[in-house]
Write an enzyme that holds these catalytic residues in place. Sequence first.
Site, PDB file in Angstrom:
ATOM      1  N   CYS A  77       0.821  -1.215   0.000  1.00  0.00           N
ATOM      2  CA  CYS A  77       0.000   0.000   0.000  1.00  0.00           C
ATOM      3  C   CYS A  77       0.856   1.266   0.000  1.00  0.00           C
ATOM      4  CB  CYS A  77      -0.995  -0.041   1.161  1.00  0.00           C
ATOM      5  SG  CYS A  77      -2.427   1.042   0.898  1.00  0.00           S
TER       6      CYS A  77
ATOM      7  N   HIS B 249      -4.309  -5.256  -0.140  1.00  0.00           N
ATOM      8  CA  HIS B 249      -3.916  -5.950   1.088  1.00  0.00           C
ATOM      9  C   HIS B 249      -4.315  -7.424   1.039  1.00  0.00           C
ATOM     10  CE1 HIS B 249      -2.745  -2.358   3.387  1.00  0.00           C
ATOM     11  NE2 HIS B 249      -3.724  -1.738   2.760  1.00  0.00           N
TER      12      HIS B 249
ATOM     13  N   GLU C   9      -3.077  -9.717   2.592  1.00  0.00           N
ATOM     14  CA  GLU C   9      -2.905 -10.304   3.930  1.00  0.00           C
ATOM     15  C   GLU C   9      -4.116 -10.132   4.833  1.00  0.00           C
ATOM     16  OE1 GLU C   9      -1.822  -5.991   4.441  1.00  0.00           O
ATOM     17  OE2 GLU C   9      -1.503  -7.512   2.891  1.00  0.00           O
TER      18      GLU C   9
END
Length: 348
Positions: A146, A239, A241
């Site tokens: 990001c 993202h 994750e």
Amino acid sequence: MPLMMNGGRVPARWAEKKNMSPRGFREDQANSADCLKIALVNNMPDAALEDTELQFFELLDAASGDLPVLIKLYSLPEIIRTNRAQLHLSSHYFGIDDLLHAKFDGVIITGTEPRQPKLKDEPYWRTLVDVFNWAETHTTSAVLSCLAAHASVLHSDAIDRQPLPHKRFGVFEYTRPCEHPLTNGAAGAVRFPHSRWNEVREEALHAHGYSILTRSPDAGVDLFVKQKKQSLFVHFQGHPEYFDRTLLKEYRRDIRRFLNRERETYPSMPHGYFDAEARNLLNEFRQDAEVHRHEDLLDVFPEAAVADGLQNTWRESALCIYRNWLRVLMSKRASAPQVRAPVRAGTR
């Protein structure tokens, strides 16, 4: 094989989840020939600091399979922290100077919440640049998440991020325009969460030699890569994750800011994330919140009812890409010339 944490103590939430000793490993306790060494530079704000640890731990743990992975934790020291967060860092993280004098197979660098309109005005900018420069020559590959992805391309190629008219928030579908070792085995269309107010655009990336690995007509570029000296820089604007409930927590946080009058507009619902029943419940709550604007209303926010219907639709794609990333690291390790230990006289 469970992840190994280097030095200090294993963060308590991970130790409890995995029923493992809170004591970390020393580097000399890990088999250097077989064990990948990865640095996690976690710069997330205090509210997300420990959640981010768990997100990357779980993703790497699942992606690594039987491959041993040793993780060492770092954070940029200029980021403002509460006493509680600083205590957590002191207990589990190493100083940034330790990172800059070490070599790792890979590094993961997270973003943080921006406080300045220009990234170069952030108090941590100079240290972050030092980390980028270090990664180019001291790692096989670096993952930039990001804001860290935006900062990396700004530093190396003077590509400015562009503000979005609205927050890009939700789960978006991407296609793969080309083949690459990182996306081998991934579906033709992959979905990933996003939560950001800015973007770097495909035309600027192409002009500076970046390869675009995933793109969307609705959400632009997500995953893009470029070789920088000795390291493959892997950039995510999103993202992969994230846990299944992370966007819900962010949405609730933004609603609280609206109720507290820290922001003037009610936040938009995350795209492609909630089912129809959840959207109805949340729209009913919004109608009440816009009439009765007070933080106490969060007591009746339908979080539990909404969370029950959430699905992590990006998990398999995230695992595929991170599994491939670990293979890239291991392949480089295997192809490196082996340094033989010296043989003492008289031992032949």
